[in-house]
Design a protein around this motif. Sequence first.
Motif, PDB file in Angstrom:
ATOM      1  N   THR A  95       0.858  -1.180   0.000  1.00 43.95           N
ATOM      2  CA  THR A  95       0.000   0.000   0.000  1.00 43.95           C
ATOM      3  C   THR A  95       0.892   1.228   0.000  1.00 43.95           C
ATOM      4  OG1 THR A  95      -1.703  -1.157   1.258  1.00 43.95           O
ATOM      5  CG2 THR A  95      -1.817   1.245   1.210  1.00 43.95           C
ATOM      6  N   ILE A  96       0.620   2.140  -0.892  1.00 42.49           N
ATOM      7  CA  ILE A  96       1.396   3.376  -1.001  1.00 42.49           C
ATOM      8  C   ILE A  96       0.473   4.539  -0.672  1.00 42.49           C
ATOM      9  CG2 ILE A  96       2.725   4.881  -2.537  1.00 42.49           C
ATOM     10  CD1 ILE A  96       3.351   2.374  -4.211  1.00 42.49           C
ATOM     11  N   GLU A  97       0.853   5.312   0.331  1.00 45.11           N
ATOM     12  CA  GLU A  97       0.079   6.484   0.714  1.00 45.11           C
ATOM     13  C   GLU A  97       0.454   7.666  -0.182  1.00 45.11           C
ATOM     14  OE1 GLU A  97      -2.323   6.876   2.673  1.00 45.11           O
ATOM     15  OE2 GLU A  97      -2.348   5.108   3.959  1.00 45.11           O
ATOM     16  N   LEU A  98      -0.530   8.226  -0.855  1.00 47.41           N
ATOM     17  CA  LEU A  98      -0.308   9.372  -1.729  1.00 47.41           C
ATOM     18  C   LEU A  98      -0.701  10.683  -1.067  1.00 47.41           C
ATOM     19  CD1 LEU A  98      -1.780   7.915  -5.049  1.00 47.41           C
ATOM     20  CD2 LEU A  98       0.576   7.773  -4.215  1.00 47.41           C
ATOM     21  N   GLY A  99      -1.687  10.625  -0.177  1.00 48.41           N
ATOM     22  CA  GLY A  99      -2.187  11.847   0.436  1.00 48.41           C
ATOM     23  C   GLY A  99      -2.604  12.839  -0.633  1.00 48.41           C
ATOM     24  N   ASP A 100      -2.275  14.113  -0.421  1.00 48.37           N
ATOM     25  CA  ASP A 100      -2.523  15.124  -1.453  1.00 48.37           C
ATOM     26  C   ASP A 100      -1.221  15.625  -2.055  1.00 48.37           C
ATOM     27  OD1 ASP A 100      -1.509  16.530   0.655  1.00 48.37           O
ATOM     28  OD2 ASP A 100      -3.125  18.007   0.740  1.00 48.37           O
ATOM     29  N   ASP A 101      -0.151  14.827  -1.883  1.00 44.70           N
ATOM     30  CA  ASP A 101       1.151  15.229  -2.416  1.00 44.70           C
ATOM     31  C   ASP A 101       1.394  14.730  -3.831  1.00 44.70           C
ATOM     32  OD1 ASP A 101       1.910  16.574  -0.083  1.00 44.70           O
ATOM     33  OD2 ASP A 101       2.601  14.710   0.846  1.00 44.70           O
ATOM     34  N   TYR A 102       0.593  13.764  -4.280  1.00 45.86           N
ATOM     35  CA  TYR A 102       0.762  13.206  -5.622  1.00 45.86           C
ATOM     36  C   TYR A 102      -0.554  13.298  -6.384  1.00 45.86           C
ATOM     37  CZ  TYR A 102       5.170  11.296  -3.950  1.00 45.86           C
ATOM     38  OH  TYR A 102       6.427  11.152  -3.423  1.00 45.86           O
ATOM     39  N   ILE A 103      -0.455  13.332  -7.688  1.00 40.41           N
ATOM     40  CA  ILE A 103      -1.621  13.438  -8.560  1.00 40.41           C
ATOM     41  C   ILE A 103      -1.828  12.098  -9.254  1.00 40.41           C
ATOM     42  CG2 ILE A 103      -2.630  14.610 -10.544  1.00 40.41           C
ATOM     43  CD1 ILE A 103      -0.844  17.012  -9.815  1.00 40.41           C
ATOM     44  N   ALA A 104      -2.852  11.372  -8.825  1.00 39.35           N
ATOM     45  CA  ALA A 104      -3.171  10.098  -9.460  1.00 39.35           C
ATOM     46  C   ALA A 104      -4.036  10.293 -10.697  1.00 39.35           C
ATOM     47  CB  ALA A 104      -3.868   9.174  -8.468  1.00 39.35           C
ATOM     48  N   GLY A 105      -4.772  11.396 -10.756  1.00 43.81           N
ATOM     49  CA  GLY A 105      -5.600  11.695 -11.916  1.00 43.81           C
ATOM     50  C   GLY A 105      -6.800  10.789 -12.057  1.00 43.81           C
ATOM     51  N   CYS A 106      -7.367  10.345 -10.941  1.00 43.51           N
ATOM     52  CA  CYS A 106      -8.470   9.391 -10.994  1.00 43.51           C
ATOM     53  C   CYS A 106      -9.803  10.090 -11.244  1.00 43.51           C
ATOM     54  CB  CYS A 106      -8.552   8.605  -9.694  1.00 43.51           C
ATOM     55  SG  CYS A 106      -7.071   7.635  -9.339  1.00 43.51           S
TER      56      CYS A 106
END
Length: 506
Positions: free
Chosen positions: A350-361
């Motif tokens: 599991t990788i936590e992205l938080g609001d630091d990365y843009i997954a573009g979902c």
Amino acid sequence: MSQPPVPPPAQGWPPHQPGPYQAQTPYPQPPSYAPAPTGPGGPGGPGGPGGGRRRLAVIVGCVLAALVVIGAGTAVLLRDSGDSGDPGPERAGGKPGGTSASATPKPTSVKGRELFQVAAPEVNGAEYVATPGTWVTSRYYASGAKNSVTGYDLTTGKLAWTVNLSGGLCQVSRDVTRNGLIAVVIRESTSERSSDCTRFAVIDVNKGTKVWEKPLTDDGIGRGADLTVAISDTVAAAGWPSGSAAFDASSGSPLWDAPAKGCFQEEHLGGSEQLLTLAYCRTADGMRFRVGERDPRSGKATWKYEIPKAKGGAWLISSMPLVVGLIQSDNGLDAEQLVTVSEQGKVQSTIELGDDYIAGCGDAGTCAATVVAGDTAYLASDPHAYGKANQITAFDLRTGTRIQTFKAPGKSTLIPVRADGKALIALQKGDVSTAGRVLRLDPDTGKATTLLQLPDEARLGLQTLADKDVKHPALYADGRLFLHRGSGYSEGDTNRIPMTLAYTNH
């Protein structure tokens, strides 16, 4: 936040949150999108499937119980190694992106020029025109156009064929099969404002012909809100809030016409070898997201993974390996976690992205800004400041650890495009003083290789047709870059931005 599950009604399913065409009900609501208001009546506008839509927190749940491990990683500044090779196209999700790139000899220079451009479609009065979809094969580049799909010769850039449709495009498959097939859902007439999405078709991009067209008879599909379309070598499928339908990709023979038993929403992820389904289903533990495949002969689903809880929504990102994006906060707007699932149906990392990365979902039911290359996932950072450079980070999906970080030079922006083996093809969107480039980022060496240096005049196109959350996915294959505006056009904005810009170093 938890509440007792309430079973859905005997007919249909618990509707989305109220929108232009829906009334609120007391039933628990499955995941919903919030369409961005870019135009009325079509994709991106009220009732349309839209680029840039985001799901809201709507279902019962708590945090998924899985260990989060993020390593220290390594950060490198981009540097040019001078190699111009490119093995060919591969889509996000670790899946081949259709037929291979053109057999044209490899260029000796990375210096690019404009190959062609396509003007914005003509819009009359209150008309709204959507043009979703871009695909490339060994022969043609194809895209959605006004009431049609068009193809362009990769060598000359000239219009090669047009497949005229009964109406505008509601939604399209992101993938193109190894045989050059794509799937599209079409409106019943040319009126975007009053025409429902009632037709399903498969088009052969290599031949420029419509292979078959079938009706979609569920009234719940309406104008196409939350519609998703996908295709594999064997199955073409569509899913919407109240239904699901699938056909044999080659013949058009019906395979199923409703969600799997006990499920009330289905979204599909295509790929050459298989078509996966993300469903919202009734289980012994309440309503849950499930990921699996449906048997084309019986329509029954074989579930690979049941997501224990997810507060806000889920997306299929990759099928090989299986990667799911999840929202775990009450007001999340994009995926906050990446969960990798083993072939045995167990959480691998599991990788936590938080609001630091843009997954573009959100757009078309997938995460367009996340690229999976084998066991590596690439995501761009969100610098949370206008005009500040971002970076792309490579994560090991087996362990959840950070492998490598590529920092954009100056005030430029890096945008993930597609996988290239284990490496990443990325678009560098230059600042006011820097032209754009197409790069190959190698996670093992940390090197950035320039594949295509865009001409100075490409700056405006990059600013308008390329964005970091990939509302308009760029395509790159064999020294050619294609930028396309897939969201809608309305009167007054058609003279400013071309629909398509293409560049080449051949």
